[in-house]
Write a protein that holds these residues in place. Structure first.
Motif, PDB file in Angstrom:
ATOM      1  N   ALA A 191       0.820  -1.213   0.000  1.00  0.00           N
ATOM      2  CA  ALA A 191       0.000   0.000   0.000  1.00  0.00           C
ATOM      3  C   ALA A 191       0.854   1.263   0.000  1.00  0.00           C
ATOM      4  O   ALA A 191       1.957   1.299   0.550  1.00  0.00           O
ATOM      5  N   LEU A 192       0.295   2.270  -0.641  1.00  0.00           N
ATOM      6  CA  LEU A 192       0.871   3.610  -0.629  1.00  0.00           C
ATOM      7  C   LEU A 192      -0.166   4.510   0.034  1.00  0.00           C
ATOM      8  O   LEU A 192      -1.323   4.545  -0.391  1.00  0.00           O
ATOM      9  N   VAL A 193       0.246   5.195   1.105  1.00  0.00           N
ATOM     10  CA  VAL A 193      -0.698   6.011   1.876  1.00  0.00           C
ATOM     11  C   VAL A 193      -0.355   7.491   1.717  1.00  0.00           C
ATOM     12  O   VAL A 193       0.791   7.890   1.946  1.00  0.00           O
ATOM     13  N   ILE A 194      -1.343   8.283   1.330  1.00  0.00           N
ATOM     14  CA  ILE A 194      -1.103   9.709   1.093  1.00  0.00           C
ATOM     15  C   ILE A 194      -2.245  10.542   1.670  1.00  0.00           C
ATOM     16  O   ILE A 194      -3.413  10.194   1.508  1.00  0.00           O
ATOM     17  N   GLU A 195      -1.911  11.650   2.356  1.00  0.00           N
ATOM     18  CA  GLU A 195      -2.912  12.669   2.662  1.00  0.00           C
ATOM     19  C   GLU A 195      -2.943  13.588   1.432  1.00  0.00           C
ATOM     20  O   GLU A 195      -1.935  14.246   1.146  1.00  0.00           O
ATOM     21  N   PRO A 196      -4.049  13.691   0.722  1.00  0.00           N
ATOM     22  CA  PRO A 196      -4.061  14.564  -0.456  1.00  0.00           C
ATOM     23  C   PRO A 196      -3.600  15.993  -0.120  1.00  0.00           C
ATOM     24  O   PRO A 196      -2.880  16.611  -0.895  1.00  0.00           O
ATOM     25  N   ILE A 197      -4.013  16.484   1.045  1.00  0.00           N
ATOM     26  CA  ILE A 197      -3.409  17.708   1.579  1.00  0.00           C
ATOM     27  C   ILE A 197      -2.935  17.397   2.991  1.00  0.00           C
ATOM     28  O   ILE A 197      -3.736  17.016   3.843  1.00  0.00           O
ATOM     29  N   GLN A 198      -1.635  17.521   3.215  1.00  0.00           N
ATOM     30  CA  GLN A 198      -1.113  17.260   4.555  1.00  0.00           C
ATOM     31  C   GLN A 198      -1.588  18.349   5.497  1.00  0.00           C
ATOM     32  O   GLN A 198      -1.410  19.543   5.220  1.00  0.00           O
ATOM     33  N   GLY A 199      -2.194  17.948   6.603  1.00  0.00           N
ATOM     34  CA  GLY A 199      -2.694  18.925   7.576  1.00  0.00           C
ATOM     35  C   GLY A 199      -1.638  19.250   8.608  1.00  0.00           C
ATOM     36  O   GLY A 199      -0.971  20.285   8.555  1.00  0.00           O
ATOM     37  N   ASP A 220      -0.827   5.425 -10.825  1.00  0.00           N
ATOM     38  CA  ASP A 220      -0.218   4.587 -11.858  1.00  0.00           C
ATOM     39  C   ASP A 220       0.783   3.599 -11.265  1.00  0.00           C
ATOM     40  O   ASP A 220       0.819   2.428 -11.659  1.00  0.00           O
ATOM     41  N   LEU A 221       1.595   4.084 -10.297  1.00  0.00           N
ATOM     42  CA  LEU A 221       2.596   3.198  -9.685  1.00  0.00           C
ATOM     43  C   LEU A 221       1.924   2.099  -8.864  1.00  0.00           C
ATOM     44  O   LEU A 221       2.393   0.955  -8.856  1.00  0.00           O
ATOM     45  N   CYS A 222       0.825   2.443  -8.196  1.00  0.00           N
ATOM     46  CA  CYS A 222       0.084   1.418  -7.445  1.00  0.00           C
ATOM     47  C   CYS A 222      -0.462   0.367  -8.401  1.00  0.00           C
ATOM     48  O   CYS A 222      -0.417  -0.835  -8.117  1.00  0.00           O
ATOM     49  N   ASP A 223      -0.966   0.808  -9.537  1.00  0.00           N
ATOM     50  CA  ASP A 223      -1.482  -0.148 -10.513  1.00  0.00           C
ATOM     51  C   ASP A 223      -0.357  -1.027 -11.072  1.00  0.00           C
ATOM     52  O   ASP A 223      -0.500  -2.231 -11.226  1.00  0.00           O
ATOM     53  N   LYS A 224       0.777  -0.376 -11.336  1.00  0.00           N
ATOM     54  CA  LYS A 224       1.924  -1.104 -11.898  1.00  0.00           C
ATOM     55  C   LYS A 224       2.394  -2.207 -10.962  1.00  0.00           C
ATOM     56  O   LYS A 224       2.691  -3.322 -11.395  1.00  0.00           O
ATOM     57  N   TYR A 225       2.480  -1.894  -9.655  1.00  0.00           N
ATOM     58  CA  TYR A 225       3.010  -2.870  -8.694  1.00  0.00           C
ATOM     59  C   TYR A 225       1.924  -3.610  -7.918  1.00  0.00           C
ATOM     60  O   TYR A 225       2.199  -4.265  -6.920  1.00  0.00           O
ATOM     61  N   ASP A 226       0.707  -3.477  -8.346  1.00  0.00           N
ATOM     62  CA  ASP A 226      -0.418  -4.123  -7.670  1.00  0.00           C
ATOM     63  C   ASP A 226      -0.441  -3.809  -6.168  1.00  0.00           C
ATOM     64  O   ASP A 226      -0.538  -4.705  -5.323  1.00  0.00           O
ATOM     65  N   ALA A 227      -0.327  -2.526  -5.841  1.00  0.00           N
ATOM     66  CA  ALA A 227      -0.419  -2.064  -4.452  1.00  0.00           C
ATOM     67  C   ALA A 227      -1.701  -1.238  -4.302  1.00  0.00           C
ATOM     68  O   ALA A 227      -2.198  -0.691  -5.287  1.00  0.00           O
ATOM     69  N   LEU A 228      -2.209  -1.156  -3.085  1.00  0.00           N
ATOM     70  CA  LEU A 228      -3.416  -0.350  -2.859  1.00  0.00           C
ATOM     71  C   LEU A 228      -3.037   1.107  -2.642  1.00  0.00           C
ATOM     72  O   LEU A 228      -2.059   1.415  -1.958  1.00  0.00           O
ATOM     73  N   LEU A 229      -3.824   1.999  -3.220  1.00  0.00           N
ATOM     74  CA  LEU A 229      -3.633   3.420  -2.957  1.00  0.00           C
ATOM     75  C   LEU A 229      -4.633   3.820  -1.870  1.00  0.00           C
ATOM     76  O   LEU A 229      -5.844   3.652  -2.029  1.00  0.00           O
ATOM     77  N   ILE A 230      -4.088   4.291  -0.754  1.00  0.00           N
ATOM     78  CA  ILE A 230      -4.934   4.673   0.387  1.00  0.00           C
ATOM     79  C   ILE A 230      -4.821   6.173   0.596  1.00  0.00           C
ATOM     80  O   ILE A 230      -3.716   6.707   0.721  1.00  0.00           O
ATOM     81  N   PHE A 231      -5.941   6.861   0.612  1.00  0.00           N
ATOM     82  CA  PHE A 231      -5.926   8.291   0.936  1.00  0.00           C
ATOM     83  C   PHE A 231      -6.367   8.481   2.380  1.00  0.00           C
ATOM     84  O   PHE A 231      -7.402   7.950   2.794  1.00  0.00           O
TER      85      PHE A 231
END
Ligand SMILES: *Cc1c(COP(=O)(O)O)cnc(C)c1O
Length: 390
Positions: free
Chosen positions: A179-187, A204-215
């Motif tokens: 998984a890749l975890v991102i705050e779309p805007i860091q608070g 795109d990178l999550c799709d490439k490596y079959d990882a989940l994108l978590i916001f």
């Protein structure tokens, strides 16, 4: 009042708040403060909003608590509403932001275990300076060493990569990442926005490596930037989104929503005693009905722009450098040095406000704040700036 019996986990101002109404709070001596903190972006509809009071009172006459061995109408209503609005597949309702992140981490780990043959797909990449909460999993992926250093060893395979740096992210991602975890805007990190290009590359990178994108939209979601879900602003859809803070408008509640691909939970995998509590769900549902209205969300965007314009106008000619950032009512005034002196001066002048990151004054009033109240807050900030640069 003996205030010394609570664990010392952070410095507090020497103020004891007893009541609130709208955008104002009152201390035990009756002193009034304009509240630009909204309890860390929680009080979306301000303090003691009648809509919330009514929802809470009505629900309290039906039932306070019931476990997850049965269904409950208001819980179902809130769940269905959020799933429909998000376009996701399903939701898990818990009690806090950290708990939402923990659940998302478990889902990501299960995803890794399910799709990888040798079970080595367990790394989680998150951003430098990101804040994801205080439980052990969320602490592990938080991007600040000061929050992590005393608690090692934390979750293995947690890595940080700088926000908006696509090359570094490419470097950090691999088949081992679940998984890749991102705050779309860091608070907490200082009101730092992702660029749409960065989020697109992350997708795109999550799709490439079959990882989940978590916001992690715990701070920036639920109308704070003028969209119910921040990903609608950026046009990039995650597999899992975590929400809390403004979701309950002041009643503790958190949740994570998942698309079909990521939702691998089976009976027994996850649970909560208090999550989906009917009182919390009733208040949250009432808050969400207001916040999700088109004109309410438009109003948030408009007030954010109003603040930026008015602040620039009022600081003209003052020898004071700053940069203002953020969207909607998730704003940061970066003053290039510690904001603590300015925070203290604002509080002295009757404005409750906090910092973010190392150099930022954070402006996160209730979403119901009026333009007059924004003006008043700006006047206090500008007055306080003048007083400290004297
Ligand atoms: C506040 C926050 C959390 C943690 O939420 P809690 O309810 O305090 O556990 C996680 N992520 C972000 C972005 C936050 O702002």
């Amino acid at each position: 009042m003996n205030k010394d019996k609570q664990m010392y986990t952070g410095k507090r101002f020497d103020i004891t708040i007893e009541k609130g109404k709208g955008t104002y709070v009152y201390d035990v001596d009756g002193r009034e403060y304009l509240d630009f903190t909204a309890g860390y972006a929680v009080n979306a509809l301000g303090h003691c909003n009648e809509i919330m009071i009514n929802a809470l009172e009505e629900q309290s006459r039906k039932i306070f608590h019931i476990s997850d061995i049965v269904w409950n109408p208001i819980q179902t209503k809130l769940a269905n509403f959020l799933v429909e609005k998000s376009g996701m597949d399903s939701i898990f309702i818990g009690n806090s932001g950290s708990e939402a992140i923990e659940g998302a981490i478990k889902l990501a780990k299960k995803y890794g275990n399910t799709v990888s043959e040798n079970k080595d797909k367990y790394e989680i990449v998150s951003m430098v300076n990101a804040f994801h909460g205080r439980a052990v999993g969320s602490t592990s992926i938080t991007g600040k060493e000061k929050y992590r250093k005393s608690f090692k060893p934390l979750l293995p395979g947690s890595k940080n990569s700088p926000i908006n740096d696509i090359d570094a992210l490419q470097e950090a991602m691999s088949e081992k990442v679940c998984a890749l975890v991102i705050e779309p805007i860091q608070g907490e990190g200082g009101i730092v926005s992702s660029t749409p290009e960065f989020l697109k590359a992350a997708r795109d990178l999550c799709d490439k490596y079959d990882a989940l994108l978590i916001f992690d939209e715990i701070q920036c979601g639920m109308g704070r930037i003028g969209e119910l879900f921040a990903y609608d602003f950026f046009g990039v859809k995650p597999d899992i989104v975590c929400i809390a803070k403004g979701l309950g408008g002041g009643f503790p509640i958190g949740a994570f929503l998942s698309n079909k691909k990521a939702n691998l939970f089976q009976p027994g995998d996850h649970g909560t005693t208090f999550g989906g509590n009917p009182l919390a769900c009733a208040v949250s549902y009432a808050v969400m009905q207001e916040v999700s209205k088109e004109n309410f969300l438009e109003g948030v965007k408009e007030k954010g722009e109003y603040f930026k314009g008015k602040f620039a106008q009022k600081t003209e000619g003052i020898d004071f450098e700053y940069e203002i950032r953020g969207e909607g009512l998730l704003l940061g005034i970066d003053i290039g040095k510690s904001p603590s002196e300015l925070v203290n001066q604002c509080i002295k002048n009757g404005l409750l406000i906090i910092g973010a990151g190392d150099t930022v004054l954070r402006v996160i009033p209730p979403l119901t704040v009026s333009k007059e109240e924004l003006d008043k807050g700006i006047d206090i900030i500008v007055k306080s700036i003048k007083e400290i640069i004297k």
